[in-house]
Design a protein around this motif. Structure first.
Motif, PDB file in Angstrom:
ATOM      1  N   ASN A  31       0.840  -1.207   0.000  1.00  0.00           N
ATOM      2  CA  ASN A  31       0.000   0.000   0.000  1.00  0.00           C
ATOM      3  C   ASN A  31       0.876   1.258   0.000  1.00  0.00           C
ATOM      4  O   ASN A  31       0.803   2.090   0.904  1.00  0.00           O
ATOM      5  CB  ASN A  31      -0.929  -0.015   1.213  1.00  0.00           C
ATOM      6  N   VAL A  32       1.699   1.402  -1.020  1.00  0.00           N
ATOM      7  CA  VAL A  32       2.722   2.448  -1.066  1.00  0.00           C
ATOM      8  C   VAL A  32       2.108   3.840  -1.053  1.00  0.00           C
ATOM      9  O   VAL A  32       1.229   4.158  -1.866  1.00  0.00           O
ATOM     10  CB  VAL A  32       3.607   2.275  -2.315  1.00  0.00           C
ATOM     11  N   ARG A  33       2.574   4.665  -0.124  1.00  0.00           N
ATOM     12  CA  ARG A  33       2.154   6.064  -0.028  1.00  0.00           C
ATOM     13  C   ARG A  33       3.424   6.913   0.084  1.00  0.00           C
ATOM     14  O   ARG A  33       4.099   6.897   1.117  1.00  0.00           O
ATOM     15  CB  ARG A  33       1.254   6.285   1.207  1.00  0.00           C
ATOM     16  N   LEU A  34       3.746   7.630  -0.980  1.00  0.00           N
ATOM     17  CA  LEU A  34       5.014   8.357  -1.023  1.00  0.00           C
ATOM     18  C   LEU A  34       4.990   9.659  -0.240  1.00  0.00           C
ATOM     19  O   LEU A  34       6.053  10.197   0.077  1.00  0.00           O
ATOM     20  CB  LEU A  34       5.403   8.638  -2.477  1.00  0.00           C
ATOM     21  N   ASN A  35       3.810  10.162   0.095  1.00  0.00           N
ATOM     22  CA  ASN A  35       3.771  11.421   0.832  1.00  0.00           C
ATOM     23  C   ASN A  35       4.392  11.300   2.227  1.00  0.00           C
ATOM     24  O   ASN A  35       5.206  12.147   2.618  1.00  0.00           O
ATOM     25  CB  ASN A  35       2.336  11.945   0.908  1.00  0.00           C
ATOM     26  N   PRO A  36       4.099  10.260   2.994  1.00  0.00           N
ATOM     27  CA  PRO A  36       4.778  10.133   4.294  1.00  0.00           C
ATOM     28  C   PRO A  36       6.267   9.834   4.161  1.00  0.00           C
ATOM     29  O   PRO A  36       7.047  10.222   5.024  1.00  0.00           O
ATOM     30  CB  PRO A  36       4.048   8.960   4.962  1.00  0.00           C
ATOM     31  N   GLN A  37       6.657   9.130   3.084  1.00  0.00           N
ATOM     32  CA  GLN A  37       8.069   8.802   2.872  1.00  0.00           C
ATOM     33  C   GLN A  37       8.304   8.724   1.357  1.00  0.00           C
ATOM     34  O   GLN A  37       7.945   7.739   0.717  1.00  0.00           O
ATOM     35  CB  GLN A  37       8.419   7.475   3.546  1.00  0.00           C
ATOM     36  N   PRO A  38       8.917   9.748   0.770  1.00  0.00           N
ATOM     37  CA  PRO A  38       9.065   9.803  -0.690  1.00  0.00           C
ATOM     38  C   PRO A  38      10.216   8.981  -1.256  1.00  0.00           C
ATOM     39  O   PRO A  38      10.362   8.907  -2.482  1.00  0.00           O
ATOM     40  CB  PRO A  38       9.294  11.294  -0.954  1.00  0.00           C
ATOM     41  N   ASP A  39      11.031   8.371  -0.430  1.00  0.00           N
ATOM     42  CA  ASP A  39      12.209   7.637  -0.889  1.00  0.00           C
ATOM     43  C   ASP A  39      11.785   6.254  -1.409  1.00  0.00           C
ATOM     44  O   ASP A  39      11.573   5.322  -0.633  1.00  0.00           O
ATOM     45  CB  ASP A  39      13.203   7.496   0.259  1.00  0.00           C
ATOM     46  N   VAL A  40      11.678   6.114  -2.733  1.00  0.00           N
ATOM     47  CA  VAL A  40      11.220   4.859  -3.323  1.00  0.00           C
ATOM     48  C   VAL A  40      12.192   3.725  -3.030  1.00  0.00           C
ATOM     49  O   VAL A  40      11.783   2.584  -2.777  1.00  0.00           O
ATOM     50  CB  VAL A  40      11.012   5.020  -4.846  1.00  0.00           C
ATOM     51  N   ALA A  41      13.490   4.030  -3.043  1.00  0.00           N
ATOM     52  CA  ALA A  41      14.481   2.993  -2.750  1.00  0.00           C
ATOM     53  C   ALA A  41      14.301   2.451  -1.338  1.00  0.00           C
ATOM     54  O   ALA A  41      14.437   1.238  -1.103  1.00  0.00           O
ATOM     55  CB  ALA A  41      15.891   3.549  -2.928  1.00  0.00           C
ATOM     56  N   LEU A  42      13.981   3.320  -0.379  1.00  0.00           N
ATOM     57  CA  LEU A  42      13.717   2.867   0.990  1.00  0.00           C
ATOM     58  C   LEU A  42      12.460   2.005   1.029  1.00  0.00           C
ATOM     59  O   LEU A  42      12.442   0.948   1.675  1.00  0.00           O
ATOM     60  CB  LEU A  42      13.575   4.069   1.923  1.00  0.00           C
ATOM     61  N   TRP A  43      11.429   2.444   0.345  1.00  0.00           N
ATOM     62  CA  TRP A  43      10.208   1.643   0.258  1.00  0.00           C
ATOM     63  C   TRP A  43      10.533   0.246  -0.272  1.00  0.00           C
ATOM     64  O   TRP A  43      10.078  -0.763   0.267  1.00  0.00           O
ATOM     65  CB  TRP A  43       9.189   2.321  -0.655  1.00  0.00           C
ATOM     66  N   ARG A  44      11.316   0.199  -1.345  1.00  0.00           N
ATOM     67  CA  ARG A  44      11.629  -1.087  -1.965  1.00  0.00           C
ATOM     68  C   ARG A  44      12.378  -1.989  -0.990  1.00  0.00           C
ATOM     69  O   ARG A  44      12.045  -3.179  -0.841  1.00  0.00           O
ATOM     70  CB  ARG A  44      12.458  -0.857  -3.231  1.00  0.00           C
ATOM     71  N   ARG A  45      13.355  -1.450  -0.289  1.00  0.00           N
ATOM     72  CA  ARG A  45      14.111  -2.253   0.672  1.00  0.00           C
ATOM     73  C   ARG A  45      13.211  -2.746   1.797  1.00  0.00           C
ATOM     74  O   ARG A  45      13.309  -3.916   2.231  1.00  0.00           O
ATOM     75  CB  ARG A  45      15.268  -1.428   1.260  1.00  0.00           C
ATOM     76  N   ARG A  46      12.362  -1.876   2.290  1.00  0.00           N
ATOM     77  CA  ARG A  46      11.496  -2.253   3.408  1.00  0.00           C
ATOM     78  C   ARG A  46      10.453  -3.291   2.991  1.00  0.00           C
ATOM     79  O   ARG A  46      10.191  -4.257   3.719  1.00  0.00           O
ATOM     80  CB  ARG A  46      10.802  -1.003   3.969  1.00  0.00           C
ATOM     81  N   VAL A  47       9.842  -3.091   1.829  1.00  0.00           N
ATOM     82  CA  VAL A  47       8.855  -4.058   1.355  1.00  0.00           C
ATOM     83  C   VAL A  47       9.504  -5.414   1.159  1.00  0.00           C
ATOM     84  O   VAL A  47       8.946  -6.461   1.539  1.00  0.00           O
ATOM     85  CB  VAL A  47       8.190  -3.561   0.062  1.00  0.00           C
ATOM     86  N   GLU A  48      10.695  -5.443   0.586  1.00  0.00           N
ATOM     87  CA  GLU A  48      11.382  -6.720   0.387  1.00  0.00           C
ATOM     88  C   GLU A  48      11.756  -7.372   1.716  1.00  0.00           C
ATOM     89  O   GLU A  48      11.707  -8.602   1.849  1.00  0.00           O
ATOM     90  CB  GLU A  48      12.609  -6.503  -0.488  1.00  0.00           C
ATOM     91  N   ALA A  49      12.103  -6.554   2.718  1.00  0.00           N
ATOM     92  CA  ALA A  49      12.419  -7.106   4.037  1.00  0.00           C
ATOM     93  C   ALA A  49      11.194  -7.764   4.656  1.00  0.00           C
ATOM     94  O   ALA A  49      11.282  -8.866   5.231  1.00  0.00           O
ATOM     95  CB  ALA A  49      12.958  -6.004   4.952  1.00  0.00           C
ATOM     96  N   PHE A  50      10.044  -7.106   4.561  1.00  0.00           N
ATOM     97  CA  PHE A  50       8.816  -7.699   5.100  1.00  0.00           C
ATOM     98  C   PHE A  50       8.371  -8.893   4.262  1.00  0.00           C
ATOM     99  O   PHE A  50       7.906  -9.900   4.800  1.00  0.00           O
ATOM    100  CB  PHE A  50       7.702  -6.646   5.174  1.00  0.00           C
ATOM    101  N   ALA A  51       8.520  -8.794   2.939  1.00  0.00           N
ATOM    102  CA  ALA A  51       8.094  -9.884   2.055  1.00  0.00           C
ATOM    103  C   ALA A  51       8.852 -11.169   2.348  1.00  0.00           C
ATOM    104  O   ALA A  51       8.316 -12.272   2.164  1.00  0.00           O
ATOM    105  CB  ALA A  51       8.283  -9.483   0.598  1.00  0.00           C
ATOM    106  N   ALA A  52      10.076 -11.044   2.823  1.00  0.00           N
ATOM    107  CA  ALA A  52      10.878 -12.234   3.135  1.00  0.00           C
ATOM    108  C   ALA A  52      10.274 -13.061   4.262  1.00  0.00           C
ATOM    109  O   ALA A  52      10.620 -14.243   4.420  1.00  0.00           O
ATOM    110  CB  ALA A  52      12.303 -11.808   3.509  1.00  0.00           C
ATOM    111  N   HIS A  53       9.362 -12.474   5.050  1.00  0.00           N
ATOM    112  CA  HIS A  53       8.745 -13.176   6.175  1.00  0.00           C
ATOM    113  C   HIS A  53       7.271 -13.504   5.925  1.00  0.00           C
ATOM    114  O   HIS A  53       6.632 -14.117   6.779  1.00  0.00           O
ATOM    115  CB  HIS A  53       8.853 -12.332   7.445  1.00  0.00           C
ATOM    116  N   ALA A  54       6.724 -13.106   4.779  1.00  0.00           N
ATOM    117  CA  ALA A  54       5.283 -13.215   4.529  1.00  0.00           C
ATOM    118  C   ALA A  54       4.922 -14.550   3.882  1.00  0.00           C
ATOM    119  O   ALA A  54       5.669 -15.095   3.068  1.00  0.00           O
ATOM    120  CB  ALA A  54       4.827 -12.066   3.647  1.00  0.00           C
ATOM    121  N   HIS A  55       3.747 -15.032   4.239  1.00  0.00           N
ATOM    122  CA  HIS A  55       3.175 -16.214   3.596  1.00  0.00           C
ATOM    123  C   HIS A  55       2.171 -15.826   2.519  1.00  0.00           C
ATOM    124  O   HIS A  55       1.842 -16.648   1.660  1.00  0.00           O
ATOM    125  CB  HIS A  55       2.471 -17.091   4.640  1.00  0.00           C
TER     126      HIS A  55
END
Length: 321
Positions: free
Chosen positions: A160-184
């Motif tokens: 549910n990407v929302r760039l207004n609270p955090q506009p750094d797309v690279a940070l979003w990508r790293r964080r989403v991938e970190a969470f995705a590594a634990h998701a079923h």
């Protein structure tokens, strides 16, 4: 019970019928993607709790009251004196929402490692998503939680990407991938994937998330419906066109809640349960979630449907071989 983790806020809509140009009226509706998912689960008859930060101010008290009235378990709320986040919502000609967040230093971000909840056997799964994946300190807390619980409980993720609270797309990508590594289970919109991985095919990204842990990935395509990617293959279902579209606020959250509600009712709300779903059951879940989202789109704001407004929830059809 699902424990839904993340932000709770008010979506603020401007009203066009103010009597004078110098006046601007607003309508505020309780929301935030995780907040909506928790409410949506309860409206579909599934037990849900909420883990997130709420302000002790008037707006925070109102959010708590909404959760309580909807029957969401509030024992894991974290209260602080920080203010409540406001999301200023604008709608385009197609009813699609654009957001601007007033949230720096607000209560939904103030969930720290010392607030990590102790969970009992009643909590079958955790759902995380939206901007609390990337803003600190809450992002670090939620990542620690899913890391701790990934082998005991179902983990679901919606970027549910929302760039207004955090506009750094690279940070979003790293964080989403970190969470995705634990998701079923992962649900993402095609728009999310275009932001995170510009130029890449949404289906390619979704299939790249599949592994021995992650067994289901749903991608919503707005007016074009939604698709699913799993061990049985990839396929698409069109949108439900039987209802008018008023706006799309809360549609993705409705889809997410509907998928999780199906898993709970099927007794498949566990890592093994998701892995054992038959293709026909997954397809029925996809259809059910699309229909649920259509009901929300036919109404103003994040007004998620109740179980009685939808067609029958899918029943288990065999298991995966």
């Amino acid at each position: 019970m699902y424990l839904v983790c993340g932000e709770a806020l008010f979506d603020v809509f401007s009203l066009a019928n103010s009597p004078r140009t110098s006046e601007l009226g607003f309508s505020a509706i309780a929301g935030g993607s995780p907040f909506n998912v928790a409410v949506g689960l309860r409206r579909l008859g599934v037990a849900a709790g909420f883990f997130g930060g709420l302000s002790s101010d008037h707006l925070g008290a109102r959010l708590r009251r909404v959760l309580e009235e909807e029957g969401v378990n509030c024992q894991h709320l974290v209260t602080s004196d920080a203010p409540t986040t406001l999301a200023m919502v604008g709608l385009d000609a197609n009813g699609s929402a654009q957001y601007q967040f007033r949230g720096e230093g607000c209560a939904d971000r103030q969930v720290r490692l010392e607030h990590l909840p102790v969970l009992d056997e009643n909590v079958r799964g955790l759902h995380v998503g939206s901007y609390t994946l990337v803003v600190t300190p809450v992002a670090d807390t939620l990542l620690a939680l899913v890391q701790r619980e990934r082998d005991q409980r179902l983990i679901s993720l919606d970027p549910n990407v929302r760039l207004n609270p955090q506009p750094d797309v690279a940070l979003w990508r790293r964080r989403v991938e970190a969470f995705a590594a634990h998701a079923h289970l992962i649900k993402a919109s095609e728009e999310d994937l275009q932001v995170l991985y510009p130029g890449r095919d949404a289906g390619e990204v979704a299939r790249g998330w599949l592994n021995e842990r992650c067994r289901l990935v749903f991608v919503t395509h707005g007016a074009e419906g939604a698709s699913v990617h799993c061990a049985h293959g990839s396929w698409h279902r069109p949108a439900d066109s039987s209802l008018p579209v008023r706006d799309t606020v809360g549609a993705g959250d409705t889809f997410q809640a509907a998928v999780l509600a199906c898993l709970a009712r099927l007794g498949a709300d566990s890592p093994m349960g998701v892995a054992m779903l038959a293709r026909e059951t997954v397809d029925a879940m996809l259809a059910y979630a699309i229909g649920a989202a259509a009901v929300t789109c036919s109404r103003a704001g994040p007004d998620l449907p109740f179980e009685g407004e939808l067609s029958c929830m899918p029943q288990a059809i065999g298991t995966s071989g």
